[in-house]
Design a protein around this motif. Sequence first.
Motif, PDB file in Angstrom:
ATOM      1  N   THR A  95      26.443  31.407  36.259  1.00  0.00           N
ATOM      2  CA  THR A  95      27.146  32.585  36.604  1.00  0.00           C
ATOM      3  C   THR A  95      26.841  33.693  36.000  1.00  0.00           C
ATOM      4  OG1 THR A  95      29.114  31.992  35.235  1.00  0.00           O
ATOM      5  CG2 THR A  95      29.510  31.766  37.474  1.00  0.00           C
TER       6      THR A  95
ATOM      7  N   GLY B 251      27.062  38.118  35.132  1.00  0.00           N
ATOM      8  CA  GLY B 251      27.837  39.286  35.326  1.00  0.00           C
ATOM      9  C   GLY B 251      27.046  40.397  36.402  1.00  0.00           C
ATOM     10  N   GLY B 252      27.907  41.037  37.082  1.00  0.00           N
ATOM     11  CA  GLY B 252      27.430  42.066  38.007  1.00  0.00           C
ATOM     12  C   GLY B 252      27.183  43.511  37.312  1.00  0.00           C
ATOM     13  N   SER B 253      27.653  43.696  36.155  1.00  0.00           N
ATOM     14  CA  SER B 253      27.729  44.988  35.694  1.00  0.00           C
ATOM     15  C   SER B 253      27.524  44.654  34.025  1.00  0.00           C
ATOM     16  CB  SER B 253      28.622  46.034  35.884  1.00  0.00           C
ATOM     17  OG  SER B 253      29.899  45.414  35.475  1.00  0.00           O
TER      18      SER B 253
ATOM     19  N   THR C  20      28.211  40.739  29.048  1.00  0.00           N
ATOM     20  CA  THR C  20      27.085  40.158  29.728  1.00  0.00           C
ATOM     21  C   THR C  20      26.315  41.696  29.959  1.00  0.00           C
ATOM     22  OG1 THR C  20      26.400  39.720  32.125  1.00  0.00           O
ATOM     23  CG2 THR C  20      28.712  40.901  31.717  1.00  0.00           C
TER      24      THR C  20
ATOM     25  N   GLY D 121      24.770  42.308  32.513  1.00  0.00           N
ATOM     26  CA  GLY D 121      24.424  42.602  33.949  1.00  0.00           C
ATOM     27  C   GLY D 121      23.425  42.018  34.508  1.00  0.00           C
ATOM     28  N   ARG D 122      23.461  41.947  36.002  1.00  0.00           N
ATOM     29  CA  ARG D 122      22.665  41.231  36.769  1.00  0.00           C
ATOM     30  C   ARG D 122      21.159  41.341  36.487  1.00  0.00           C
ATOM     31  NH1 ARG D 122      20.155  43.071  41.216  1.00  0.00           N
ATOM     32  NH2 ARG D 122      19.383  41.532  42.889  1.00  0.00           N
ATOM     33  N   ASP D 123      20.720  42.728  36.623  1.00  0.00           N
ATOM     34  CA  ASP D 123      19.275  42.951  36.556  1.00  0.00           C
ATOM     35  C   ASP D 123      18.692  42.686  35.193  1.00  0.00           C
ATOM     36  OD1 ASP D 123      19.448  43.993  39.143  1.00  0.00           O
ATOM     37  OD2 ASP D 123      19.587  45.992  38.609  1.00  0.00           O
TER      38      ASP D 123
ATOM     39  N   ARG E  48      18.269  38.903  34.933  1.00  0.00           N
ATOM     40  CA  ARG E  48      17.379  38.322  35.587  1.00  0.00           C
ATOM     41  C   ARG E  48      15.869  38.598  34.677  1.00  0.00           C
ATOM     42  NH1 ARG E  48      17.664  37.814  41.544  1.00  0.00           N
ATOM     43  NH2 ARG E  48      15.399  38.266  41.829  1.00  0.00           N
TER      44      ARG E  48
ATOM     45  N   GLU F 295      20.452  34.047  44.452  1.00  0.00           N
ATOM     46  CA  GLU F 295      21.604  34.467  44.141  1.00  0.00           C
ATOM     47  C   GLU F 295      22.850  34.856  45.237  1.00  0.00           C
ATOM     48  OE1 GLU F 295      21.430  39.220  43.279  1.00  0.00           O
ATOM     49  OE2 GLU F 295      20.505  37.991  41.709  1.00  0.00           O
TER      50      GLU F 295
ATOM     51  N   HIS G 185      27.199  35.481  45.966  1.00  0.00           N
ATOM     52  CA  HIS G 185      28.599  35.946  45.586  1.00  0.00           C
ATOM     53  C   HIS G 185      29.327  34.731  46.024  1.00  0.00           C
ATOM     54  CE1 HIS G 185      27.210  39.880  44.647  1.00  0.00           C
ATOM     55  NE2 HIS G 185      28.200  39.766  43.699  1.00  0.00           N
TER      56      HIS G 185
ATOM     57  N   LEU H 291      29.417  35.961  40.799  1.00  0.00           N
ATOM     58  CA  LEU H 291      27.973  36.074  41.210  1.00  0.00           C
ATOM     59  C   LEU H 291      27.143  34.866  40.526  1.00  0.00           C
ATOM     60  CD1 LEU H 291      25.368  37.429  42.436  1.00  0.00           C
ATOM     61  CD2 LEU H 291      25.217  38.682  40.322  1.00  0.00           C
TER      62      LEU H 291
END
Length: 202
Positions: free
Chosen positions: A138, A140-142, A162, A164-166, A169, A182, A184, A194
């Motif tokens: 999983t 974190g998106g932000s 986290t 965040g996503r970027d 990656r 990836e 949701h 995510l």
Amino acid sequence: MDRRQVKESWEALSETYARTRPTDGNDVALLDELVERLPADPRVLDVGCGDGQRTLANLDGTDRVGLDFARAGLDLAARNVPVARLVQGDMTRLPLQAGSVDAITAYHAVFHVPQANHPDVYREFARVLRPGGLVLTTVGGSRYETVRRGWLGSDERMFFSTPGRDRTREQLRAAGFDVRWERHVDDPLGSAALFLLAELRA
């Protein structure tokens, strides 16, 4: 919260978490898809296995290894998934040999490590995986880092973090992984999580 305090909170909350966390959901189905990608008789490490019912119990057809920070969680997993081998340890310093597993699952686990140490976690994942090994985790998106007080209706605190996503990656790529997809996925608690699948470069 430092790592010792996080561990103490999990020792206190493992049984509560096991009672309140649903064991079904769309995210469980991702495990079947993961196993289909693996070689015959694969060894899978479940990081942050807790009581074992959510992820470890659903890794059918694999040599299952569950790792958790808290002894209380592992005691529950020993009863719930007796076929699994269980190890107490910190995901920032995995107590496993290099190149010893084919895949790693980390459901809602890396969130409990400070942002500054997430790269350490992904480097450890890369170290213990065989070339071409997979990570299902999983993300974190932000970006955030916070302590939640009274978590799960208890008197305990819990740490969440986290980048965040970027940034996640980027950290995975730096550790030697290529992101394959990836998605949701609806969480049994009513939100969407995510998930990301990454492959260690050979």
